[in-house]
Design an enzyme around this catalytic site. Sequence first.
Site, PDB file in Angstrom:
ATOM      1  N   GLU A  94     -13.219   4.293   5.809  1.00 26.30           N
ATOM      2  CA  GLU A  94     -12.801   3.247   6.750  1.00 26.30           C
ATOM      3  C   GLU A  94     -13.829   3.072   7.873  1.00 26.30           C
ATOM      4  OE1 GLU A  94      -8.712   5.010   7.491  1.00 26.30           O
ATOM      5  OE2 GLU A  94      -8.131   2.995   6.871  1.00 26.30           O
ATOM      6  N   GLY A 141       0.865  -1.183   0.000  1.00 25.79           N
ATOM      7  CA  GLY A 141       0.000   0.000   0.000  1.00 25.79           C
ATOM      8  C   GLY A 141       0.891   1.219   0.000  1.00 25.79           C
ATOM      9  N   ASN A 185      -5.387   3.161  11.042  1.00 27.09           N
ATOM     10  CA  ASN A 185      -6.369   3.674  11.998  1.00 27.09           C
ATOM     11  C   ASN A 185      -7.534   2.696  12.092  1.00 27.09           C
ATOM     12  OD1 ASN A 185      -5.096   6.083  12.654  1.00 27.09           O
ATOM     13  ND2 ASN A 185      -6.016   7.185  10.940  1.00 27.09           N
ATOM     14  N   ASN A 206     -10.765   9.246  15.744  1.00 28.14           N
ATOM     15  CA  ASN A 206     -11.317   9.012  14.400  1.00 28.14           C
ATOM     16  C   ASN A 206     -12.826   8.776  14.451  1.00 28.14           C
ATOM     17  OD1 ASN A 206      -8.343   7.172  13.990  1.00 28.14           O
ATOM     18  ND2 ASN A 206      -8.719   9.145  13.074  1.00 28.14           N
ATOM     19  N   MET A 209       0.887   7.322   3.426  1.00 25.18           N
ATOM     20  CA  MET A 209       1.675   6.782   4.540  1.00 25.18           C
ATOM     21  C   MET A 209       2.680   5.730   4.085  1.00 25.18           C
ATOM     22  SD  MET A 209       0.865   8.440   7.181  1.00 25.18           S
ATOM     23  CE  MET A 209       1.240   7.535   8.662  1.00 25.18           C
ATOM     24  N   GLY A 210       2.260   4.880   3.151  1.00 28.28           N
ATOM     25  CA  GLY A 210       3.187   3.863   2.633  1.00 28.28           C
ATOM     26  C   GLY A 210       4.399   4.524   2.005  1.00 28.28           C
ATOM     27  N   ASN A 215     -13.663  12.194  12.586  1.00 28.46           N
ATOM     28  CA  ASN A 215     -13.651  11.828  11.164  1.00 28.46           C
ATOM     29  C   ASN A 215     -15.042  11.811  10.556  1.00 28.46           C
ATOM     30  OD1 ASN A 215     -10.884  11.470  11.211  1.00 28.46           O
ATOM     31  ND2 ASN A 215     -10.975   9.608   9.995  1.00 28.46           N
ATOM     32  N   LYS A 265      -6.888   6.095  20.016  1.00 27.73           N
ATOM     33  CA  LYS A 265      -6.815   6.805  18.724  1.00 27.73           C
ATOM     34  C   LYS A 265      -8.116   6.610  17.939  1.00 27.73           C
ATOM     35  CE  LYS A 265      -3.813   8.120  14.993  1.00 27.73           C
ATOM     36  NZ  LYS A 265      -3.165   7.670  13.787  1.00 27.73           N
ATOM     37  N   ALA A 300       0.693  12.076   6.212  1.00 31.01           N
ATOM     38  CA  ALA A 300       1.125  12.106   4.816  1.00 31.01           C
ATOM     39  C   ALA A 300      -0.093  12.346   3.948  1.00 31.01           C
ATOM     40  CB  ALA A 300       1.747  10.760   4.438  1.00 31.01           C
TER      41      ALA A 300
HETATM   42  P1  NAD Z   1      -3.999   6.383   0.948  1.00 31.05           P
HETATM   43  O1  NAD Z   1      -5.409   6.531   0.510  1.00 31.05           O
HETATM   44  O2  NAD Z   1      -3.062   7.495   0.614  1.00 31.05           O
HETATM   45  O3  NAD Z   1      -3.389   5.030   0.335  1.00 31.05           O
HETATM   46  C1  NAD Z   1      -3.975   3.779   0.609  1.00 31.05           C
HETATM   47  C2  NAD Z   1      -4.052   2.964  -0.696  1.00 31.05           C
HETATM   48  O4  NAD Z   1      -4.999   3.581  -1.584  1.00 31.05           O
HETATM   49  C3  NAD Z   1      -2.741   2.874  -1.468  1.00 31.05           C
HETATM   50  O5  NAD Z   1      -2.643   1.572  -1.984  1.00 31.05           O
HETATM   51  C4  NAD Z   1      -2.893   3.895  -2.570  1.00 31.05           C
HETATM   52  O6  NAD Z   1      -2.157   3.565  -3.746  1.00 31.05           O
HETATM   53  C5  NAD Z   1      -4.396   3.788  -2.863  1.00 31.05           C
HETATM   54  N1  NAD Z   1      -4.920   5.039  -3.432  1.00 31.05           N
HETATM   55  C6  NAD Z   1      -4.718   6.308  -2.986  1.00 31.05           C
HETATM   56  N2  NAD Z   1      -5.361   7.192  -3.784  1.00 31.05           N
HETATM   57  C7  NAD Z   1      -5.978   6.460  -4.752  1.00 31.05           C
HETATM   58  C8  NAD Z   1      -6.792   6.797  -5.861  1.00 31.05           C
HETATM   59  N3  NAD Z   1      -7.100   8.068  -6.136  1.00 31.05           N
HETATM   60  N4  NAD Z   1      -7.244   5.787  -6.639  1.00 31.05           N
HETATM   61  C9  NAD Z   1      -6.949   4.493  -6.369  1.00 31.05           C
HETATM   62  N5  NAD Z   1      -6.183   4.108  -5.311  1.00 31.05           N
HETATM   63  C10 NAD Z   1      -5.707   5.078  -4.511  1.00 31.05           C
HETATM   64  O7  NAD Z   1      -4.037   6.075   2.497  1.00 31.05           O
HETATM   65  P2  NAD Z   1      -3.076   6.623   3.660  1.00 31.05           P
HETATM   66  O8  NAD Z   1      -3.424   8.034   3.941  1.00 31.05           O
HETATM   67  O9  NAD Z   1      -1.683   6.248   3.342  1.00 31.05           O
HETATM   68  O10 NAD Z   1      -3.612   5.777   4.902  1.00 31.05           O
HETATM   69  C11 NAD Z   1      -3.271   4.415   5.121  1.00 31.05           C
HETATM   70  C12 NAD Z   1      -3.689   4.033   6.530  1.00 31.05           C
HETATM   71  O11 NAD Z   1      -2.964   4.826   7.476  1.00 31.05           O
HETATM   72  C13 NAD Z   1      -5.170   4.277   6.849  1.00 31.05           C
HETATM   73  O12 NAD Z   1      -5.636   3.315   7.745  1.00 31.05           O
HETATM   74  C14 NAD Z   1      -5.171   5.634   7.536  1.00 31.05           C
HETATM   75  O13 NAD Z   1      -6.305   5.826   8.367  1.00 31.05           O
HETATM   76  C15 NAD Z   1      -3.879   5.507   8.335  1.00 31.05           C
HETATM   77  N6  NAD Z   1      -3.259   6.785   8.708  1.00 31.05           N
HETATM   78  C16 NAD Z   1      -3.147   7.784   7.794  1.00 31.05           C
HETATM   79  C17 NAD Z   1      -2.526   8.981   8.159  1.00 31.05           C
HETATM   80  C18 NAD Z   1      -2.330  10.086   7.162  1.00 31.05           C
HETATM   81  O14 NAD Z   1      -1.895  11.178   7.549  1.00 31.05           O
HETATM   82  N7  NAD Z   1      -2.570   9.884   5.887  1.00 31.05           N
HETATM   83  C19 NAD Z   1      -2.023   9.128   9.466  1.00 31.05           C
HETATM   84  C20 NAD Z   1      -2.150   8.056  10.368  1.00 31.05           C
HETATM   85  C21 NAD Z   1      -2.761   6.883   9.977  1.00 31.05           C
END
Ligand code: NAD
Length: 312
Positions: A273, A7, A106, A192, A11-12, A196, A188, A132
Amino acid sequence: MKITVLGVGGMGSRFALMLHQGGNDVTLVDGWQANIDAIRKDGIQANFNGKPVSAKMPIYSPAEIDQSGVKADLIVVFLKSNQLDAMFKRVQPIIHKDTYVLCLLNGIGHEDVLSKYVAKDHLLLGITMWTAGMTGPGHVELSGDGEVELENFEPAGEAFAKQVVSVFEGAGLNPKYSHDVKYSIWRKACVNGTLNCLCALLDCNIGEFGKTKQAPELLHTIIDEFAAVADKEGVNLDTEEVYNHVAATFTSDIAGHYPSMHQDLVQNHRLTEIEFIDGAVARKGEQYGIATPYCKLLTQMVHVKEQLVGAK
Ligand code: NAD
């Protein structure tokens, strides 16, 4: 350490970049083809605290991993909760008997999904305060500082969890080995589970919601429902402390922030989520015979909104 980031959204990308910069052997797996193409061409491109940073790492789609030979000591999962089950079904070849999986998503109950694919003693859970945001395929905005708190799900995983803490330390991720990560996860989830969905449904930011007369009662009622269910799961939430923790955001430097569910649902029409936050409390409440009307209503309303905006 050989690490696969599963992923590669906001965040990834952050964790992959920082772990790569910290000298680890990082491979990426993602399901969004435009993102894979962009990263394969130019690497992950980040605005990292105001500075442009990019890094190339091998990246595979689930359809490619059979041929990839990817074998990791650790898989760090950063999917959205609602993508977890379908993605794990597709990436089983990267999970070997020695592979550990760390989930910092989360929400509540990810272990119920992950334990279908990973032995429980190879499961690590946690939370992170890093943030992120994606600005397009392969592009992320990374600012500020954060922390990670993690713990093995079962005692047998402790030594490896501590190894992960040391690897994360080397990558500047500010990790802490937790002795009660379940408490932190539930605490946490209360943030959310209130801000959220309420900000997404009411189309407002945290500060705007916090100024309304109804905010304190709504917060107290939802947190009480979370606490009643958490109690059945062996977590004794201090509801007053949790309330103060959530309410403190109303006048903090994140008061102007639109929570991620607002971004997903209102701004980007993506599925949410909610089933792993208020939805999980409503479901578990039903199993334990505890009434959770607010969590149930909020979950239903978020699902209605998903349909109204054609979320995918
Ligand atoms: P994200 O939506 O950025 O990414 C998650 C997945 O969705 C990835 O595989 C990505 O490639 C895909 N994706 C993103 N946009 C897309 C689109 N337009 N079309 C198709 N696929 C898409 O998620 P994230 O923000 O990295 O969050 C991941 C986890 O971490 C979640 O559980 C979130 O609640 C948690 N989290 C996020 C943050 C933050 O600041 N973003 C902080 C703490 C925890």
